[in-house]
Design an enzyme around this catalytic site. Sequence first.
Site, PDB file in Angstrom:
ATOM      1  N   LYS A  81       0.843  -1.197   0.000  1.00  0.00           N
ATOM      2  CA  LYS A  81       0.000   0.000   0.000  1.00  0.00           C
ATOM      3  C   LYS A  81       0.880   1.250   0.000  1.00  0.00           C
ATOM      4  CE  LYS A  81      -3.877   2.011   2.673  1.00  0.00           C
ATOM      5  NZ  LYS A  81      -4.653   1.926   3.926  1.00  0.00           N
ATOM      6  N   SER A 156      -9.704   1.855   3.163  1.00  0.00           N
ATOM      7  CA  SER A 156      -8.882   2.597   2.251  1.00  0.00           C
ATOM      8  C   SER A 156      -7.852   1.784   1.464  1.00  0.00           C
ATOM      9  CB  SER A 156      -8.138   3.682   3.037  1.00  0.00           C
ATOM     10  OG  SER A 156      -7.216   3.086   3.941  1.00  0.00           O
ATOM     11  N   SER A 180      -9.674  -0.352   7.454  1.00  0.00           N
ATOM     12  CA  SER A 180      -9.103  -0.180   6.118  1.00  0.00           C
ATOM     13  C   SER A 180      -8.401  -1.402   5.534  1.00  0.00           C
ATOM     14  CB  SER A 180      -8.110   0.989   6.116  1.00  0.00           C
ATOM     15  OG  SER A 180      -8.811   2.208   6.050  1.00  0.00           O
TER      16      SER A 180
END
Lengths: 489, 478
Positions: A81, A156, A180
């Site tokens: 990420k 997210s 997330s």
Amino acid sequence: MAKEWFRLTAHEIRDAVLGGAVSAEEVTRSFLSRIEQVDSKVCAYVDVWRDAAISRAREIDARIRKEGFRGALAGVPISIKDVLCTKQGYTTCCSKILRGYRSPFDATVVERLWEAGAIFLGKTNMDEFAMGSSTENSAVQLTRNPWNLDYVPGGSSGGSAASVAADEAACSLGSDTGGSIRQPAACCGCVGLKPTYGRVSRYGLVAFASSLDQIGPFTKDVEDCALMLGTIAGRDPRDSTSVDLPVPDYCQALNKDIKGLRVGMPREYFTEALGGEVREKIEEAIRSLEKLGAEVVEVRLPHTEYAIAVYYIICTAEASANLARFDGVRYGYRSPRATDMRQMYHLSRSEGFGPEVRRRIILGTYVLSSGYYDAYYLKAQKVRSLIRQDFVKAFEMCDVIVTPTSPTPAFRIGEKTDDPLQMYLSDIYTISVNLAAIPGLSMPCGFTKGGLPVGLQLLGKHFDEMTLLRVADAYEKNRGFDIGHPPIN
Amino acid sequence: MDYEAVIGLEVHVELNTNSKMFCGCSTTFHAPPNTCVCPVCLGMPGVLPAINRKAVEYGIAVGLVLNCTISKWSKMDRKNYFYPDLAKNYQISQYDLPLAYGGWLDVEVDGRTKRIGITRAHLEEDTARNTHTLGGGDSGVDFNRSGVPLLEIVTEPDIRSAQEAYAYLTLLKQILSYLGVSDCNMEEGSLRAEANVSVRRVGDPKLGVKTEIKNVASFSGTYKAIEYEIARQISVLSRGESVVQETRGWDPDRGITVSQRSKESAHDYRYFPEPDLVPIAVNDEWVEKIRASLPELPRARKQRFVTQYSLSEYDAGVLTTTRAMAEYFEETVRAGAPPKPAANWIMGDLQALLTESKQEISSCRIAPSDLAEMIILIEKGTISGKIAKDLLPEMFATGSPPDKLIKEKNLVQLSDISELESIAREVIAANPGPAADYRAGKTKALGFLVGQLMKATQGRANPKLANELLIKELNKIS
Ligand SMILES: [Zn+2]
């Protein structure tokens, strides 16, 4: 036709590479061509490190040959990420304010995966600064759900979840502040784990809310989840909040029975409001656990209704300070229109941050302001300890708690972008877990009629990831369906 | 109408730990700009602070000597404001749970003792340094100082005059130097004092409106600024006007304080607990270990010098001004020098050499054992005191031991009786006038003849012996 190595799990790849069945380079090339083939549709990656990945794979092959290297993730291609610092490529948190930013260091978790022999494929898309539940707040691009390209992948960490679901990476690393990791894992049909706060070092994670953030893995199965957690967990002197507890061999949790294990169902989570296909699938999963010998008990989490309010006070307060460093002075975006110092701050930050990030900074600044601190921040901290107490008490009655990960499956792209409150509510089952600092795992428990995955969330006691993984593995091996692969080619 | 001043002081002390408060960077002062920096003290994305245990220990040590209670449990907080010298745009500091609180310090003013309450001492990190001398309207930031550990020491409003403030600051600096926790160099900014000043009518229990005086570069500046500010406030009140609560800067050239910022534009710092750090837990065992390692402080050392070495109060006071000087003195005595001559040499000739060359005694090239040896050689009569006065600057310049220099320069005192006798006879023969005067009863003439003898021996003659032999020879002939 070349073997589809990209379909395999991390442990399968590692065994094949270490067993000499395939080279790390061939595996890596297989993933890179998969990315080339499908990522124009999924848009999981914001940066692919093609050349670096191939030369890294060659290095791993050489080390296996020459030194007998036996890393736990030898030759396993992994995506990261974009919120995690990497010396390779850029670290932008998918924000305009960090466009082109290169970190001078690797996050501790990245170093640990590297030492285990992992191969990094690139950085994945996310909501800007990890603020969002659909990855629609990325300043870079929209990521699509591999199971249905009209739907969001969750957020997210939507890019990480989509990359694993679409077989564009064997595993991925994400971050979880209020869900997330778990919510996109549920939306995309993979396994996602938020470890106990303090289990994994946060050094190198660009902070959103320091007291809630935790890094964790996305994987295709529970065994890979155990493998990844064992690699990244443990005390790091650079993170004072990482805890000095021994890291168990999480693979010992696999292939165990769960007879007599007490599974808690929080009454507050299974209300009238939870309906439809999600409830059906969760109840089915609970019946499966019962069939395996688990005993289902009802537990109470009386302060649940305050969780969202408490969460949005604490996370925005911490974010307002954490994001203050993005000012255009030392790095990142500086508005070309600024002509003095005050303007440099105002314009760089107004132009550099997206609307959701600005909204949260303003909210956080407000709740910390003199005259409001006691009513908001201080009270939220008090209620936070009540929520934590709720879980401690609940775990006197049970060994794990079972809940849906999200009240609904993935929603359509654009469906909730105009309604931030509705978006916040999609994290209702996940945020209490961060407030209580306990571990939570999401795994697929079926599909809706429309073909979208549904996520089952398992919660454990502080630092008891072992039990979580044990239950998850038992369920995975007996759930009676195969997750398969999304219909994307 | 009579007014009295009410003054409180805030002192920021840079702790001289090897590394910074939250990272491993060096705290060296003279490094080129932005060379003692890392991602942590630059506030790069993704970094976390890790607390410097040594800085906590220094803070506890200061708390103990200021008679404070040491918090068993304290925490760090974030103080939020935007400024380019603040890497993260928040400073990690301590808000409501300081490391130490509720202490006091006794200071001597005009021969009486005044007790000044210490509200608190808390840890924080220093900021970077902005420079505006780059030209072209650009400003630069040097982050070498960013994250250097600071201890902020806050007094109660117990101080009533500039003189008391000065006495407090001087004693505090002396104590901090003794503890070795700070370089206490005001020019380099490692010690910074701010004064909160207000005045009220004598007997009025209510406090007047205060102003905060910043940017004072020396204690004497603080003294003058406080004196000025008291007079200014009294004249404002006497005119029937009221004092405005504000920050005022000291302008040393004009000798006045100048308004800088009024309270209306004061910051809302939005303090909240630093979530990246765990609370600082201090147990009794740790405190006692630090207490046991505290050095003897100036006042106690001075008293010991009086009783142990029979020095005067004045001498003991001078020798204990700094820990380095006190230690130098004691090492000299330990190496065999009698205390009184040792004190005289250190306070006299050695101090003069140090002052002249702008050196600290800690960097003096004369080892205490060498000074002791020189003093012993005088006591034994090997060299004369006069020779020693010339010898000391040589030792100071070269760092060579006295015996080596004495041999090299042939400075050994002439004590051979037969040799001195013959020189005495030559001197008498060469100076018949003064010799006759002496014999005629003008004993003062002896001084001249001794001088001539010393000259003839380049000062090496044992003066006592020279005196005796000259008298003997003069008397012999008559
Ligand atoms: Zn540093």
